[in-house]
Scaffold this motif. Structure first.
Motif, PDB file in Angstrom:
ATOM      1  N   GLY A  20       0.795  -1.233   0.000  1.00 19.76           N
ATOM      2  CA  GLY A  20       0.000   0.000   0.000  1.00 19.76           C
ATOM      3  C   GLY A  20       0.821   1.274   0.000  1.00 19.76           C
ATOM      4  N   ILE A  21       2.128   1.161   0.176  1.00 19.79           N
ATOM      5  CA  ILE A  21       2.996   2.344   0.106  1.00 19.79           C
ATOM      6  C   ILE A  21       3.316   2.613  -1.359  1.00 19.79           C
ATOM      7  CG2 ILE A  21       5.307   3.205   0.626  1.00 19.79           C
ATOM      8  CD1 ILE A  21       5.221   1.775   3.262  1.00 19.79           C
ATOM      9  N   ALA A  22       3.090   3.849  -1.798  1.00 22.35           N
ATOM     10  CA  ALA A  22       3.378   4.206  -3.189  1.00 22.35           C
ATOM     11  C   ALA A  22       4.817   4.699  -3.280  1.00 22.35           C
ATOM     12  CB  ALA A  22       2.414   5.279  -3.670  1.00 22.35           C
ATOM     13  N   LEU A  23       5.602   4.044  -4.124  1.00 21.75           N
ATOM     14  CA  LEU A  23       7.013   4.395  -4.277  1.00 21.75           C
ATOM     15  C   LEU A  23       7.217   5.047  -5.641  1.00 21.75           C
ATOM     16  CD1 LEU A  23       9.985   4.194  -3.310  1.00 21.75           C
ATOM     17  CD2 LEU A  23      10.029   1.874  -4.246  1.00 21.75           C
ATOM     18  N   PHE A  24       7.829   6.223  -5.612  1.00 20.98           N
ATOM     19  CA  PHE A  24       8.161   6.933  -6.853  1.00 20.98           C
ATOM     20  C   PHE A  24       9.684   6.999  -6.934  1.00 20.98           C
ATOM     21  CE2 PHE A  24       3.893   8.214  -5.764  1.00 20.98           C
ATOM     22  CZ  PHE A  24       3.234   8.273  -6.978  1.00 20.98           C
ATOM     23  N   GLU A  25      10.256   5.998  -7.600  1.00 23.16           N
ATOM     24  CA  GLU A  25      11.719   5.932  -7.683  1.00 23.16           C
ATOM     25  C   GLU A  25      12.232   7.003  -8.643  1.00 23.16           C
ATOM     26  OE1 GLU A  25      12.958   1.350  -7.393  1.00 23.16           O
ATOM     27  OE2 GLU A  25      11.055   1.721  -8.427  1.00 23.16           O
ATOM     28  N   GLY A  26      13.314   7.645  -8.254  1.00 27.90           N
ATOM     29  CA  GLY A  26      13.945   8.649  -9.107  1.00 27.90           C
ATOM     30  C   GLY A  26      13.047   9.846  -9.396  1.00 27.90           C
ATOM     31  N   PHE A  27      12.156  10.167  -8.486  1.00 26.32           N
ATOM     32  CA  PHE A  27      11.209  11.272  -8.705  1.00 26.32           C
ATOM     33  C   PHE A  27      11.921  12.622  -8.759  1.00 26.32           C
ATOM     34  CE2 PHE A  27       7.843  14.274  -7.412  1.00 26.32           C
ATOM     35  CZ  PHE A  27       6.832  13.889  -8.282  1.00 26.32           C
ATOM     36  N   ILE A  28      13.035  12.727  -8.017  1.00 22.95           N
ATOM     37  CA  ILE A  28      13.737  14.014  -7.911  1.00 22.95           C
ATOM     38  C   ILE A  28      15.045  13.930  -8.696  1.00 22.95           C
ATOM     39  CG2 ILE A  28      14.692  15.671  -6.278  1.00 22.95           C
ATOM     40  CD1 ILE A  28      12.929  14.349  -4.134  1.00 22.95           C
ATOM     41  N   SER A  29      15.240  14.889  -9.612  1.00 25.15           N
ATOM     42  CA  SER A  29      16.440  14.867 -10.458  1.00 25.15           C
ATOM     43  C   SER A  29      17.688  15.177  -9.624  1.00 25.15           C
ATOM     44  CB  SER A  29      16.312  15.907 -11.576  1.00 25.15           C
ATOM     45  OG  SER A  29      16.442  17.218 -11.018  1.00 25.15           O
ATOM     46  N   ARG A  30      18.860  14.878 -10.192  1.00 25.88           N
ATOM     47  CA  ARG A  30      20.109  15.152  -9.480  1.00 25.88           C
ATOM     48  C   ARG A  30      20.272  16.638  -9.154  1.00 25.88           C
ATOM     49  NH1 ARG A  30      24.405  11.744  -8.567  1.00 25.88           N
ATOM     50  NH2 ARG A  30      25.140  13.592  -7.466  1.00 25.88           N
ATOM     51  N   GLU A  31      19.869  17.499 -10.095  1.00 25.13           N
ATOM     52  CA  GLU A  31      19.976  18.946  -9.861  1.00 25.13           C
ATOM     53  C   GLU A  31      19.077  19.358  -8.695  1.00 25.13           C
ATOM     54  OE1 GLU A  31      19.214  17.678 -13.118  1.00 25.13           O
ATOM     55  OE2 GLU A  31      21.392  17.578 -13.330  1.00 25.13           O
ATOM     56  N   GLU A  32      17.855  18.830  -8.700  1.00 25.21           N
ATOM     57  CA  GLU A  32      16.915  19.160  -7.608  1.00 25.21           C
ATOM     58  C   GLU A  32      17.394  18.595  -6.272  1.00 25.21           C
ATOM     59  OE1 GLU A  32      12.561  19.259  -9.772  1.00 25.21           O
ATOM     60  OE2 GLU A  32      13.641  17.361  -9.694  1.00 25.21           O
ATOM     61  N   GLN A  33      18.016  17.428  -6.324  1.00 26.56           N
ATOM     62  CA  GLN A  33      18.542  16.842  -5.081  1.00 26.56           C
ATOM     63  C   GLN A  33      19.613  17.766  -4.485  1.00 26.56           C
ATOM     64  OE1 GLN A  33      19.789  12.678  -5.514  1.00 26.56           O
ATOM     65  NE2 GLN A  33      18.324  12.463  -7.176  1.00 26.56           N
ATOM     66  N   ALA A  34      20.498  18.274  -5.363  1.00 25.65           N
ATOM     67  CA  ALA A  34      21.566  19.165  -4.889  1.00 25.65           C
ATOM     68  C   ALA A  34      20.967  20.440  -4.301  1.00 25.65           C
ATOM     69  CB  ALA A  34      22.525  19.480  -6.029  1.00 25.65           C
ATOM     70  N   GLU A  35      19.925  20.948  -4.939  1.00 24.60           N
ATOM     71  CA  GLU A  35      19.255  22.153  -4.431  1.00 24.60           C
ATOM     72  C   GLU A  35      18.607  21.880  -3.071  1.00 24.60           C
ATOM     73  OE1 GLU A  35      19.235  25.208  -5.017  1.00 24.60           O
ATOM     74  OE2 GLU A  35      17.489  25.860  -3.845  1.00 24.60           O
ATOM     75  N   LEU A  36      17.995  20.717  -2.939  1.00 26.39           N
ATOM     76  CA  LEU A  36      17.378  20.359  -1.651  1.00 26.39           C
ATOM     77  C   LEU A  36      18.440  20.275  -0.551  1.00 26.39           C
ATOM     78  CD1 LEU A  36      14.800  17.625  -2.768  1.00 26.39           C
ATOM     79  CD2 LEU A  36      14.269  19.898  -1.871  1.00 26.39           C
TER      80      LEU A  36
END
Ligand code: SIN
Ligand code: MN
Length: 212
Positions: A20-36
């Protein structure tokens, strides 16, 4: 919000649904990850990471802080949401790019009150638990993984029973909602140094919650 309301992730195609857990693999790009990560560094300057005590008196191996109206806190008196960081300041605002992920996958109707920031250094883990300190379980919990891979274990709504585990990688997002909102979950271990995102290694997990 009523049970009949629909959240965005329910209309989308997750890469996997596990108990029941929805998994979105790779949802966040590398650029967005660095910004986060840059945003989390600023956040942690305003609200430094600390090691909460469990109600049983042991310090958790995961270091934490929060952003939002309230922050998650634990000590001898139990688990709860607190209006202030243990050093006394109000929690900083939830970074805008984090809210954008909530809007994309959950809703624009309401913002989360809390973004819990978990930092896992080498050897850190999190025991099996439910997220049940929130006032309204109709709202899902959204979880963002950044940095090193983590072995995520899920169980059942009740304690005990069979469990299942899978690796969460940097940029993955999962949503615990609906029938899976109160599922037991934890982190067995991280693969320290498996991701180049954090130069000193480790893992950041952000969970967004409607708490109040
Ligand atoms: C949590 O349950 O608060 C954290 C889960 C995770 O680190 O992925
Ligand atoms: Mn949790």
């Amino acid at each position: 919000m009523s049970n009949k309301s629909r959240y965005r992730f329910e209309q989308m195609q997750p890469t996997a649904v596990i108990r029941g857990i929805a998994l979105f693999e790779g949802f966040i790009s590398r650029e967005e990850q660095a910004e986060l990560v840059a945003q989390i560094r600023m956040l942690a300057k305003a609200a430094p990471l600390f090691s909460p005590q469990t109600p049983y008196g042991r310090p958790m191996s995961v270091r934490m802080t929060s952003a939002g109206q309230v922050g998650w806190f634990s000590d001898r008196n139990g688990y709860r949401y607190a209006e202030r960081h243990p050093e006394g300041a109000a929690w900083p605002a939830i970074p805008k790019p984090v809210l954008a992920i909530w809007r994309a996958l959950v809703s624009e109707m309401r913002e989360p009150d809390c973004c819990l920031v978990n930092y896992y250094g080498e050897g850190a883990r999190m025991g099996m638990h439910q997220d049940r300190d929130e006032a309204d379980f109709d709202w899902p919990v959204l979880s963002i993984s950044l940095g090193d891979d983590a072995l995520f274990r899920i169980g059942n709504n009740q304690r005990g029973g069979t469990t299942q585990s899978f690796w969460l990688r940097s940029g993955d997002v999962l949503v615990m909602g609906g029938a899976a909102r109160l599922i037991h979950h934890g982190i067995d271990r991280i693969a320290f140094g498996s991701s180049p995102l954090l130069p000193n290694g480790g893992r950041i997990n952000l969970t967004l919650r409607v708490a109040l």
